[in-house]
Design an enzyme around this catalytic site. Structure first.
Site, PDB file in Angstrom:
ATOM      1  N   HIS A 291      38.479  30.244  33.635  1.00 20.69           N
ATOM      2  CA  HIS A 291      38.691  31.189  34.751  1.00 20.69           C
ATOM      3  C   HIS A 291      37.789  32.415  34.677  1.00 20.69           C
ATOM      4  O   HIS A 291      37.749  33.211  35.612  1.00 20.69           O
ATOM      5  CB  HIS A 291      40.156  31.640  34.767  1.00 20.69           C
ATOM      6  CG  HIS A 291      41.096  30.564  35.216  1.00 20.69           C
ATOM      7  ND1 HIS A 291      41.681  30.553  36.448  1.00 20.69           N
ATOM      8  CD2 HIS A 291      41.528  29.426  34.600  1.00 20.69           C
ATOM      9  CE1 HIS A 291      42.453  29.489  36.582  1.00 20.69           C
ATOM     10  NE2 HIS A 291      42.380  28.776  35.465  1.00 20.69           N
TER      11      HIS A 291
ATOM     12  N   ASP B 208      33.564  39.590  36.482  1.00 17.93           N
ATOM     13  CA  ASP B 208      34.853  38.973  36.790  1.00 17.93           C
ATOM     14  C   ASP B 208      34.621  37.512  37.105  1.00 17.93           C
ATOM     15  O   ASP B 208      33.650  37.178  37.805  1.00 17.93           O
ATOM     16  CB  ASP B 208      35.483  39.670  38.008  1.00 17.93           C
ATOM     17  CG  ASP B 208      37.003  39.756  37.911  1.00 17.93           C
ATOM     18  OD1 ASP B 208      37.586  38.902  37.208  1.00 17.93           O
ATOM     19  OD2 ASP B 208      37.588  40.649  38.532  1.00 17.93           O
TER      20      ASP B 208
HETATM   21  O1  LIG Z   1      47.502  36.472  30.720  1.00 17.15           O
HETATM   22  P1  LIG Z   1      47.004  37.896  30.607  1.00 17.15           P
HETATM   23  O2  LIG Z   1      46.358  38.171  29.293  1.00 17.15           O
HETATM   24  O3  LIG Z   1      48.073  38.882  30.993  1.00 17.15           O
HETATM   25  O4  LIG Z   1      45.850  38.111  31.700  1.00 17.15           O
HETATM   26  C1  LIG Z   1      45.960  37.708  33.048  1.00 17.15           C
HETATM   27  C2  LIG Z   1      44.940  36.639  33.414  1.00 17.15           C
HETATM   28  O5  LIG Z   1      43.650  37.254  33.467  1.00 17.15           O
HETATM   29  C3  LIG Z   1      42.509  36.418  33.644  1.00 17.15           C
HETATM   30  O6  LIG Z   1      42.378  35.935  34.994  1.00 17.15           O
HETATM   31  C4  LIG Z   1      41.228  35.221  35.451  1.00 17.15           C
HETATM   32  O7  LIG Z   1      41.635  34.211  36.356  1.00 17.15           O
HETATM   33  C5  LIG Z   1      41.583  34.510  37.751  1.00 17.15           C
HETATM   34  C6  LIG Z   1      41.952  33.240  38.518  1.00 17.15           C
HETATM   35  O8  LIG Z   1      40.986  32.223  38.312  1.00 17.15           O
HETATM   36  C7  LIG Z   1      40.208  35.014  38.154  1.00 17.15           C
HETATM   37  O9  LIG Z   1      40.188  35.337  39.555  1.00 17.15           O
HETATM   38  C8  LIG Z   1      39.890  36.268  37.343  1.00 17.15           C
HETATM   39  O10 LIG Z   1      38.562  36.688  37.650  1.00 17.15           O
HETATM   40  C9  LIG Z   1      40.004  36.010  35.842  1.00 17.15           C
HETATM   41  O11 LIG Z   1      39.916  37.255  35.161  1.00 17.15           O
HETATM   42  C10 LIG Z   1      42.533  35.313  32.618  1.00 17.15           C
HETATM   43  O12 LIG Z   1      41.419  34.471  32.781  1.00 17.15           O
HETATM   44  C11 LIG Z   1      43.845  34.544  32.628  1.00 17.15           C
HETATM   45  O13 LIG Z   1      43.855  33.566  31.600  1.00 17.15           O
HETATM   46  C12 LIG Z   1      44.970  35.531  32.376  1.00 17.15           C
HETATM   47  O14 LIG Z   1      46.227  34.853  32.434  1.00 17.15           O
HETATM   48  O1  LIG Z   2      50.801  44.446  40.912  1.00 19.54           O
HETATM   49  C1  LIG Z   2      50.187  43.385  40.986  1.00 19.54           C
HETATM   50  C2  LIG Z   2      48.811  43.302  40.670  1.00 19.54           C
HETATM   51  C3  LIG Z   2      48.193  42.080  40.785  1.00 19.54           C
HETATM   52  N1  LIG Z   2      48.890  40.991  41.185  1.00 19.54           N
HETATM   53  C4  LIG Z   2      48.199  39.707  41.373  1.00 19.54           C
HETATM   54  O2  LIG Z   2      47.437  39.388  40.231  1.00 19.54           O
HETATM   55  C5  LIG Z   2      46.297  38.622  40.624  1.00 19.54           C
HETATM   56  C6  LIG Z   2      45.043  39.217  39.996  1.00 19.54           C
HETATM   57  O3  LIG Z   2      44.077  38.215  40.014  1.00 19.54           O
HETATM   58  P1  LIG Z   2      42.525  38.499  39.913  1.00 19.54           P
HETATM   59  O4  LIG Z   2      41.843  37.199  40.022  1.00 19.54           O
HETATM   60  O5  LIG Z   2      42.115  39.513  40.923  1.00 19.54           O
HETATM   61  O6  LIG Z   2      42.279  39.152  38.473  1.00 19.54           O
HETATM   62  P2  LIG Z   2      42.850  38.807  36.988  1.00 19.54           P
HETATM   63  O7  LIG Z   2      43.948  39.781  36.755  1.00 19.54           O
HETATM   64  O8  LIG Z   2      43.323  37.399  36.993  1.00 19.54           O
HETATM   65  O9  LIG Z   2      41.704  39.054  36.074  1.00 19.54           O
HETATM   66  C7  LIG Z   2      46.244  38.633  42.150  1.00 19.54           C
HETATM   67  O10 LIG Z   2      46.746  37.418  42.650  1.00 19.54           O
HETATM   68  C8  LIG Z   2      47.173  39.782  42.495  1.00 19.54           C
HETATM   69  O11 LIG Z   2      47.826  39.657  43.747  1.00 19.54           O
HETATM   70  C9  LIG Z   2      50.240  41.053  41.492  1.00 19.54           C
HETATM   71  O12 LIG Z   2      50.866  40.064  41.874  1.00 19.54           O
HETATM   72  N2  LIG Z   2      50.851  42.267  41.394  1.00 19.54           N
END
Ligand SMILES: O=P(O)(O)OC[C@H]1O[C@H](O[C@H]2O[C@H](CO)[C@@H](O)[C@H](O)[C@H]2O)[C@H](O)[C@@H](O)[C@@H]1O
Ligand SMILES: O=c1ccn([C@@H]2O[C@H](COP(=O)(O)OP(=O)(O)O)[C@@H](O)[C@H]2O)c(=O)[nH]1
Length: 473
Positions: free
Chosen positions: A156, A364
């Site tokens: 991701h 990102d």
């Molecule tokens: O599980 P956490 O450590 O709390 O972090 C939350 C997630 O963050 C990252 O999200 C990524 O996936 C998104 C969907 O494909 C993408 O849009 C975003 O750019 C990425 O940063 C991480 O890759 C996940 O594994 C985490 O669960």
């Molecule tokens: O208060 C919040 C902040 C974020 N999100 C969700 O968290 C995801 C963030 O995904 P993104 O790919 O932008 O970044 P990531 O946190 O996975 O790196 C999106 O679906 C947001 O709608 C949410 O549900 N509540």
């Protein structure tokens, strides 16, 4: 239809009512909700000497298998190797990468533990889909235990170019682990190029058109599958928000001022200090916007166990305080900074109200917030997406105002342009973005990956002779 088995570190259990601040959990819940299947991952709990027996239960069409981890293994895996080594590496932050052998060993132990617990739940014709950098070695561990079925992996986050990736002492071992999958999915074509270049130039893998790779005895495929959102549901939530109590309170609090919104986990990859600085710069260089625009940054705390995340929080509190201290009026606070997560319905109301969606990551994988902001707009009077050139979403969001998040003055200028943008241009730009959001949804993403995983090896052409490898990558 074969059963879908999704494996990810983070699982949103049906009991969790709080908003999940993280794109992976949000996306997978939506993907599995429609098709049903097994979702296997970490329970979020730790226990000394945790057993390999997952907690299994069913909710709707999804069966959950949740595994508890030993606390020291969990630390080495999550805060250590996954988020202290791989996360900064893949986000091009070499200065923040720590590499400790104990973390690497803990990371592998957790993957082995996952494989042992998952294997008894698998049927030979299941489609196994593993998610993200926490679980790269999972296929190797399942193969060691004798599992021969189809396994796919989706990464991701960005895949770094070889110059960056080579700083990882375990670089070759991890790519060997990737080769145990049948299909490796990345977010963008440039991520694919980066991984294939490494494979052909550093570990002598053979490449064939279409991303097919031969590495030692293994044949697998690498391709881009940009993730999407549940566009219909978001449009619906945003429509339903119109006239809601929350929307009324938000409008009343703005008192006719424009709103610029940011929604990001509190993560150093999201470029938050630069975003705050750009808003400060807008108020400094274009004083006519003072008292006419409010910025709201939603930034739920994330990975508080990693030191860099704690210091970022302190830095942002200081920056927000100094902007508000300098520009606030007795009836206007320029920057509203909120450290807690919000439910999707509330986010939809906020996005729809906002004249600007401000997405400024330094790197990102995709950034789902950018797509959600677009989906939530009023087609008759849409807002403007201001988007970093370093977010995966930029490949599809051609109607955004593209910014470089390292250029604070350039970002302030883009905010100024967005605030003045005529309705016709806003509509044209929004339409271009919305076409992509509607055509590449989370369901499309899911089906596309699964159908290509099902046929990954059958369609593999013969590898190119070695003399052509470098030019193909
Ligand atoms: O599980 P956490 O450590 O709390 O972090 C939350 C997630 O963050 C990252 O999200 C990524 O996936 C998104 C969907 O494909 C993408 O849009 C975003 O750019 C990425 O940063 C991480 O890759 C996940 O594994 C985490 O669960
Ligand atoms: O208060 C919040 C902040 C974020 N999100 C969700 O968290 C995801 C963030 O995904 P993104 O790919 O932008 O970044 P990531 O946190 O996975 O790196 C999106 O679906 C947001 O709608 C949410 O549900 N509540």
């Amino acid at each position: 239809m074969a059963r879908l088995v999704i494996v990810s570190n983070r699982v949103t259990s049906p009991k969790e009512r709080a908003a999940k601040a993280g794109g992976l959990a949000v996306a997978l819940r939506e993907a599995l909700g429609k098709r049903g299947g097994l979702w296997f991952g970490w329970s979020g709990e730790t226990e000394v000497g945790a057993s390999a027996e997952p907690k299994v239960f069913r909710s709707g069409r999804i069966t959950y298998g949740l595994l508890t981890l030993d606390p020291e293994d969990q630390r080495a895996h999550y805060a250590g190797y996954a988020n202290g080594t791989l996360w900064p590496l893949c986000h091009y932050r070499l200065g923040l990468v720590s590499f400790r052998r104990a973390d690497w060993e803990g990371y592998r132990r957790v993957n082995e533990h996952f494989a042992r617990a998952l294997l008894p739940m698998l049927k030979p014709d299941d489609i196994i889909w593993v998610h993200d950098y926490h679980l790269i070695p999972l296929a190797s561990e399942l193969r060691k235990l004798g599992f021969e079925g189809r396994i796919g992996y989706f990464h991701h986050i960005p895949w770094p170019t070889p110059a960056v990736y080579l700083s990882l002492p375990s670089h070759a071992a991890l790519v060997q682990d990737l080769s145990q999958y049948d299909l490796v999915g990345l977010q963008t074509e440039s991520d694919v190029r980066a991984l294939l270049t490494y494979i052909s130039s550093e570990v002598r893998g053979w490449l064939a058109p279409g991303g097919f790779v031969t590495l030692g005895p293994r044949r697998f495929r690498v391709a881009a599958y940009p993730i999407g959102i549940d566009a219909e549901a978001f449009v619906e939530d945003a429509r339903a928000a119109v006239g809601s109590e929350e929307m009324k309170r938000l409008h009343a609090s703005l008192a006719g001022r424009a709103l610029a919104v940011g929604v990001d986990r509190l993560d150093y990859s999201k470029g938050l200090p630069n975003k705050f600085a750009a808003f400060g710069e807008l108020l400094k260089s274009w004083p006519e916007h003072r008292s006419t625009v409010t910025m709201m940054q939603i930034a739920p705390v994330s990975r508080g166990e990693v030191a860099e995340y704690r210091s970022l929080r302190r830095e942002l509190e200081e920056l927000a305080g100094s902007i508000n201290g300098e520009y606030a009026e007795f009836d206007w606070v320029p920057l509203r900074y909120l450290n807690r997560p919000f439910q999707r319905a509330t986010l939809a109301a906020i996005y729809r109200t906002a004249r600007i969606g401000l997405v400024t990551p330094l790197r990102d994988g995709m950034n789902l917030v950018a797509k959600e902001y677009v989906a939530a707009q009023d087609p008759k009077d849409p807002g403007v997406l201001v988007l970093s050139r370093f977010a995966g979403a930029v490949d599809e969001m051609s109607g955004a105002l593209i910014i470089n998040p390292y250029d604070v003055e350039g970002m302030a200028e883009a905010l100024h342009t967005a605030l003045l943008m005529p309705l016709e241009e806003r509509r044209e730009r929004w339409r271009a973005n919305m076409d992509k959001v509607e055509s590449n949804t989370i369901h499309h993403w899911c089906e596309h990956f699964i159908s290509e995983l099902a046929t990954a090896n059958e369609t593999a052409p013969d590898p190119l002779p070695p003399q052509y490898q470098a030019s193909r990558a």
